[in-house]
Design an enzyme around this catalytic site. Sequence first.
Site, PDB file in Angstrom:
ATOM      1  N   TYR A   1      41.992  34.182  44.200  1.00  0.00           N
ATOM      2  CA  TYR A   1      43.093  33.228  44.358  1.00  0.00           C
ATOM      3  C   TYR A   1      44.403  34.002  44.397  1.00  0.00           C
ATOM      4  O   TYR A   1      44.610  34.931  43.613  1.00  0.00           O
ATOM      5  CB  TYR A   1      43.122  32.247  43.179  1.00  0.00           C
ATOM      6  CG  TYR A   1      44.306  31.307  43.235  1.00  0.00           C
ATOM      7  CD1 TYR A   1      44.181  30.065  43.858  1.00  0.00           C
ATOM      8  CD2 TYR A   1      45.548  31.664  42.705  1.00  0.00           C
ATOM      9  CE1 TYR A   1      45.265  29.204  43.944  1.00  0.00           C
ATOM     10  CE2 TYR A   1      46.635  30.804  42.790  1.00  0.00           C
ATOM     11  CZ  TYR A   1      46.487  29.583  43.410  1.00  0.00           C
ATOM     12  OH  TYR A   1      47.564  28.739  43.508  1.00  0.00           O
TER      13      TYR A   1
ATOM     14  N   GLU B   1      49.856  29.316  49.405  1.00  0.00           N
ATOM     15  CA  GLU B   1      48.663  29.430  48.573  1.00  0.00           C
ATOM     16  C   GLU B   1      47.470  29.891  49.406  1.00  0.00           C
ATOM     17  O   GLU B   1      47.141  29.268  50.420  1.00  0.00           O
ATOM     18  CB  GLU B   1      48.342  28.082  47.920  1.00  0.00           C
ATOM     19  CG  GLU B   1      47.189  28.158  46.935  1.00  0.00           C
ATOM     20  CD  GLU B   1      46.881  26.812  46.290  1.00  0.00           C
ATOM     21  OE1 GLU B   1      46.580  25.849  47.027  1.00  0.00           O
ATOM     22  OE2 GLU B   1      46.942  26.728  45.048  1.00  0.00           O
TER      23      GLU B   1
END
Length: 399
Positions: free
Chosen positions: A119, A207
């Site tokens: 992530y 993101e």
Amino acid sequence: MNIHEHQAKAVLAEFGVPVPKGFAAFTPDEAASAAERLGGPVFVVKSQIHAGGRGKGRFEGLGPDAKGGVRVVKSVEDVRKNAEEMLGRVLVTHQTGPKGKQVNRLYIEEGADIAKEFYLSLLVDRETSRVAVVASTEGGMNIEDVAHETPDKIVTFFIDPATGVWPHHGLQLATALGLKGPLAKQASALLPQLYKAFVDKDMAMLEVNPLIATGDERLIVLDAKVSFDSNALYRHPDVVALRDETEEDPKEIEASKYDLSYIALDGEIGCMVNGAGLAMATMDIIKLYGAEPANFLDVGGGAGKEKVIAAFKIITADPNVKGILVNIFGGIMRCDIIAEGVVAAVKEVGLKVPLVVRLEGTNVELGKKIINESGLDVIAANDLSDGAQKIVAAVRAGK
Ligand code: GDP
Ligand code: MN
């Protein structure tokens, strides 16, 4: 403003960021020809909606065993079949809410050989006035769950916009992701690319979930979610061109034409307020008295009659609205202007729900006079608390 995954990847690719090859498709034919151009042997058919969690999402009308909004397939024919099933169908994910979002376009991508998922995100941190980099070895999952269950697996560090990315930041990222050798090098190269894209394009959030390491040790951005700072859009016509209005609330689009700060919500009491702080306070006090606001709406300090009419029309067009609370504190904004706008709007669109008006400040007497003499069925309120109680009571009585 949000954009689709395939658009975000195209923007990032301009900055040298490694992304898989792919093509957007609006029809099953386009999906099949995209797959032919990619060649295979593995393809990914990805729903393009402005919401995450597509992989684990569920399509309406397909059984619980049907595949989600991201599908890995192995032939051009299967790309076509899946495209036929997905296009036009409503996808429900944990981010769309129960209503879901209709899938109007797909992204057909070459399949990637995933060895590990990470992530990575960049966002503006208001507290430090810096760009925060958030990284985790737990990629592919809902980051809120990771933050809740294993917060120690999330590493955050900050980049000062005055000095930009330094080599030690790259090292910090590689370490946070537990990378060594060629993958660590790629992480160090990726960070300045993402940072430049973030700053140059005035992003509010970038993101990447997941960022992946492939079996042959390549670092690739497999999913990208980007939102831009709306206040900076005037200097990015190329970004504005990516806007997909079918993804946005029509009421919000209408509001943006009149430069109103409007956010649609799920409640039943429409609010027309001047000033963002007072709008927040109005929403709070509606909740305090046991109801829910249908919207946030700040008509702004210098609103004219036209803006007030537009705002009123947007509120009344919402079928969820069972009552309206106008709460104005006249400073720069004069109460008589608001009163004239409300009266004109009601005459034009009619009034089917109770309306409570609370006016205070500049020209308040004139404002009240305009409303009283208009013959409209308006409930007057003396202060914020009185106004909120009156509209909640009126809506309750109407049920
Ligand atoms: P999201 O669910 O909306 O976040 O969509 P993603 O683009 O993140 O895709 C969800 C998941 O699908 C990823 O976490 C991967 O596990 C999987 N996925 C996506 N692309 C590929 C691919 O090319 N190959 C494989 N094997 N899995 C993929
Ligand atoms: Mn994702």
